[in-house]
Write a protein that holds these residues in place. Structure first.
Motif, short mmCIF file in Angstrom:
data_model
loop_
_atom_site.label_atom_id
_atom_site.label_comp_id
_atom_site.label_asym_id
_atom_site.label_seq_id
_atom_site.Cartn_x
_atom_site.Cartn_y
_atom_site.Cartn_z
N ALA A 147 0.84 -1.21 0.00
CA ALA A 147 0.00 0.00 0.00
C ALA A 147 0.87 1.26 0.00
O ALA A 147 0.51 2.27 -0.60
CB ALA A 147 -0.94 -0.01 1.21
N ALA A 148 2.01 1.19 0.69
CA ALA A 148 2.89 2.36 0.76
C ALA A 148 3.53 2.64 -0.60
O ALA A 148 3.62 3.79 -1.03
CB ALA A 148 3.97 2.16 1.81
N LEU A 149 3.97 1.60 -1.27
CA LEU A 149 4.56 1.79 -2.60
C LEU A 149 3.48 2.18 -3.60
O LEU A 149 3.71 2.97 -4.50
CB LEU A 149 5.23 0.50 -3.09
CG LEU A 149 6.43 -0.01 -2.28
CD1 LEU A 149 6.89 -1.36 -2.83
CD2 LEU A 149 7.59 1.00 -2.33
N ASN A 150 2.31 1.58 -3.43
CA ASN A 150 1.16 1.82 -4.33
C ASN A 150 1.53 1.61 -5.79
O ASN A 150 0.96 2.24 -6.68
CB ASN A 150 0.60 3.23 -4.11
CG ASN A 150 -0.81 3.37 -4.67
OD1 ASN A 150 -1.54 2.39 -4.75
ND2 ASN A 150 -1.18 4.57 -5.06
N THR A 151 2.48 0.73 -6.04
CA THR A 151 2.89 0.47 -7.41
C THR A 151 1.85 -0.42 -8.08
O THR A 151 1.17 -1.20 -7.42
CB THR A 151 4.31 -0.15 -7.43
OG1 THR A 151 4.81 -0.19 -8.75
CG2 THR A 151 4.35 -1.53 -6.78
#
Lengths: 480, 480
Positions: free
Chosen positions: B113-117
């Motif tokens: 979720a933090a990278l949201n790649t």
């Protein structure tokens, strides 16, 4: 009975406290890692500097037989995975469309994974069923959509649109469900609409040949008179028009189709009107932009992706329909093993009855965290900034005689080009992107390559937009 | 240029450090919360004691205008959301099928979720494209599947199966893609197969009337001679058989269809053979269970859900196909805005080309974390425990003359019933579930309500299974 306990060697009981403590230690590390990442995202190249296969060869061909430590896993995450990540959460990720994995939503995703609760039906997770309705109700209010829009969360707009077209098909011909499709139904959408419309039609057995791509005007908006013409021609040819898809914020230029005129036409011919507002629907949260959804009160369905311009990590596609009973008729199938008393039917919230997927993550949690953490006013302020910066970027592009703006800028995306060949534009984009400082994408308009700069990450500032422009100016041929 | 910066009032620049610190503080709290939850999950009622609407009325009708603190949000999470959660991650969640949100996978979800790649294409995220292949390759090896099985991750088995049927349709009639479906194709599956097969056929325009539910034998396995009979009848009637779906671990009783015999039939009639091993495919990780996939080397596709018996939180459905080129032919549509140089085509890893969804989360990360953290031997030991406990539970049920076991127990699910009426069995289930100590589900076999006890949570111990049995014994009428 413990003496006869089978599988005692593998029992997790005695290992559990260590398992939890291991999680706690690694979890705190991960939180610090994410905090550092959010603070220093600009230190990473937006586009990774890897070649196809680099990641693959860096990893073992087989999974380990023995378990490994979090230290080993997180080290490889840093050293092997991260260099292959395209940083969609980067303030200078300006490709495709706006997107952000915001901090509150990251926490919600961790909690959702820990609960692992699954929304097959109301009983299988009242929290999913009801919070989804609450959060989508909030979003509906923010966007000024009528109360009779029932909301449901799917993963992507492509899946939402597939469900819209399936409902449209059911409205036109309820027998398709039992008897199967016949290739007479025809669907209408602009030539600028997203590929998912065509893909949905292919999947549903409508057939590409029965998708009419209606010409758009000089500003990339569907031409209503061309729509009527296409419908009349199909009717004369024995076809059965059943669905029209309008786009509010097209993928190439973010143009807005004339929704009200299309609603008139949909009513006249009895078509299902679906609005694809996956990206730009978020702008309707601004009172001064609510006009973009004028006509939506007469549409049958609408999709807006929270994982685009609403600060929610992928995936959360909010699908709204004013005809949930038709969606239900198209998809309802309650098997024996879910015929639980007090379950399906309660509050009419059995989401699995309204589409293909049965299992459903607790996606509503991240939308709810995001809306509460920021609140409407902050969201509005951020959206206004993005739009203002896009207008300003449009101005600075116009101020350089080597460049031209090639489409109106209604939202936070600017389509522009270097006044040269397609090859020069592609090379310019590659050259800017290869610095790792920015990632912009492109499209093709009237046969010409156009560059797209999309603003919309929560961390983006005007300085980031300006830096993108500096790079483009620097990399562009000096004179023309 | 900073003096002319538009939207300065809303610029996030100066707020960013506080935003990150806020996340860091709340993030550590969330980690401790999750650690506590994993340690004390048994303190929560598996099934929440709420009525429909309780959660809804406890929340405001509108989202806040001003942002709120993490403290306020997390407090409501604890006090309002949590009491409405069905605890799928509870060691005594024994309904439906095995499932676990394991600790390493929770961390992976937070990072994802933090990278949201987002895996639209190789270029849009090399890490997603390649780690997905690596992790699915590892899983394929563990399960003993042939190397020519190409893997792709979808969200749910229902979506995987929809793609299998769509590929089957394309193999039978490539013109459907362009011309649309005609209601002559017929699909075969057992009467015990999952509702998603029928739902997929409905969505794709095959039509319910063209789905043949083949009778099963006394042990709930598809009868091959009945399959042949149905195919021959359809051929004689001018239909066109195109697909057969075998199940390894059916939803009601976890029975295993005769895959090899069905592969023979599929070959004889030129049908696409899809194997739904969503739950029980995991058992093939045990060498002594690899026989359950015998015949899979001649199938066209197979689905196994890591979010069932593989300790990965929902959603992660691993879809394998030996004919990816047909899946691609059915779905490929590369629009202008994704025609990026060096992108699609590289390594043939453009997942969006292989199905309906375009955006794709970094789901592979949690599978990779899980496989590394536990390693093959630990996973095997845990699966063996679950199977052993199911066998043992079967014995204890048989030892009580008031109860009977009503289906074979090939894996970790036991179907049994109180020797009484359907109403008595339903009441017994409700009574046990209403204690909050356990959640078991039911099904209907030969018109009789049967109770299902499904083992498979990572935290489950034999004591948990025994506690479920104590409750059932206690709640059942004393004599018969």
């Amino acid at each position: 009975m413990s003496s006869t306990r089978p599988g005692a060697a593998a029992t997790q009981e005695q290992d559990w406290p260590a398992y939890v403590e291991d999680f706690r230690r690694a979890g705190h590390e991960v939180v610090d890692w994410i905090a550092h990442y959010l603070e220093h995202t600009r230190d990473y190249p937006v586009l990774p500097k890897v070649k196809p296969g680099d990641l693959t060869v860096a990893l073992p061909r087989s999974a380990p037989d023995k378990g490994e430590s979090y230290d080993a896993i997180l080290k490889d995450f840093d050293n092997i995975i991260l260099p292959a990540v395209t940083h969609w959460n980067h303030p200078r990720f300006m490709a495709y469309f706006a997107c952000t994995g915001s901090a509150p939503a990251i926490l919600a995703e961790a909690l959702s994974a820990a609960l692992n609760t699954n929304g097959l039906s109301w009983k299988s997770s009242p929290a999913i069923s009801e919070l989804e309705q609450v959060a989508l109700g909030w979003l509906r209010q923010w966007m000024g959509l009528p109360d009779d829009y029932f909301g449901i969360i799917y993963d992507t707009a492509s899946i939402s649109t597939l469900h819209a077209i399936a409902a449209a098909r059911d409205m036109a011909d309820p027998n398709v469900r039992t008897e199967g499709a016949r290739p007479i139904l025809t669907l209408y959408t602009s030539q600028e609409s997203h590929a998912s419309v065509e893909k949905g039609a292919i999947a549903l057995g409508i057939g590409q040949n029965n998708v009419r791509k209606i010409p758009s005007d000089a500003e990339f908006r569907l031409r209503p008179e061309a729509l009527v013409e296409a419908i009349e021609k199909d009717l004369a040819g024995g076809k059965r028009p059943f669905c029209v898809v309008a786009t509010v914020g097209t993928t190439s230029t973010t143009s807005v189709d004339p929704v009200s005129a299309m609603a008139d036409i949909a009513e006249r011919y009895g078509l299902w009107l679906h609005i694809d507002a996956a990206y730009a629907g978020a702008a309707a949260i601004l009172p001064e932009y609510q006009h973009i959804l004028r006509g939506a009160e007469r549409a049958h369905s609408l999709v807006v992706n929270a994982h685009k311009w609403l600060f929610t990590p992928v995936d959360l596609s909010a699908f709204f329909t004013r005809r949930p009973e038709i969606l239900r008729r198209a998809f309802s199938l309650i098997p024996d093993y879910l015929q639980a008393a007090g379950g399906p039917g309660a509050l009419n919230l059995t989401a699995s009855d309204l589409g293909v997927p049965l299992g459903r993550r607790f996606r509503a949690l991240k939308l709810w965290f995001m809306m509460r953490y920021f609140g409407r006013e902050r969201i509005q302020a951020i959206l206004r900034s993005h739009i203002a910066w896009a207008k300003r970027f449009e101005q600075v592009v116009r101020s350089d005689p080597r460049f031209e703006v090639v489409a109106p800028v209604p939202f936070s995306v600017v389509c522009f080009r270097y006044k040269g060949t397609n090859e020069e534009n592609s090379a310019l984009m590659e050259s800017a992107n290869s610095t790792g400082e920015v990632f912009i994408s492109h499209t093709v308009l009237h046969g010409q390559v156009a560059l797209r700069l999309a603003i919309g990450n929560l961390g983006t500032t005007w300085d980031d937009v300006e830096r993108a422009w500096e790079l483009l100016q620097e990399k562009a041929p000096k004179s023309r």
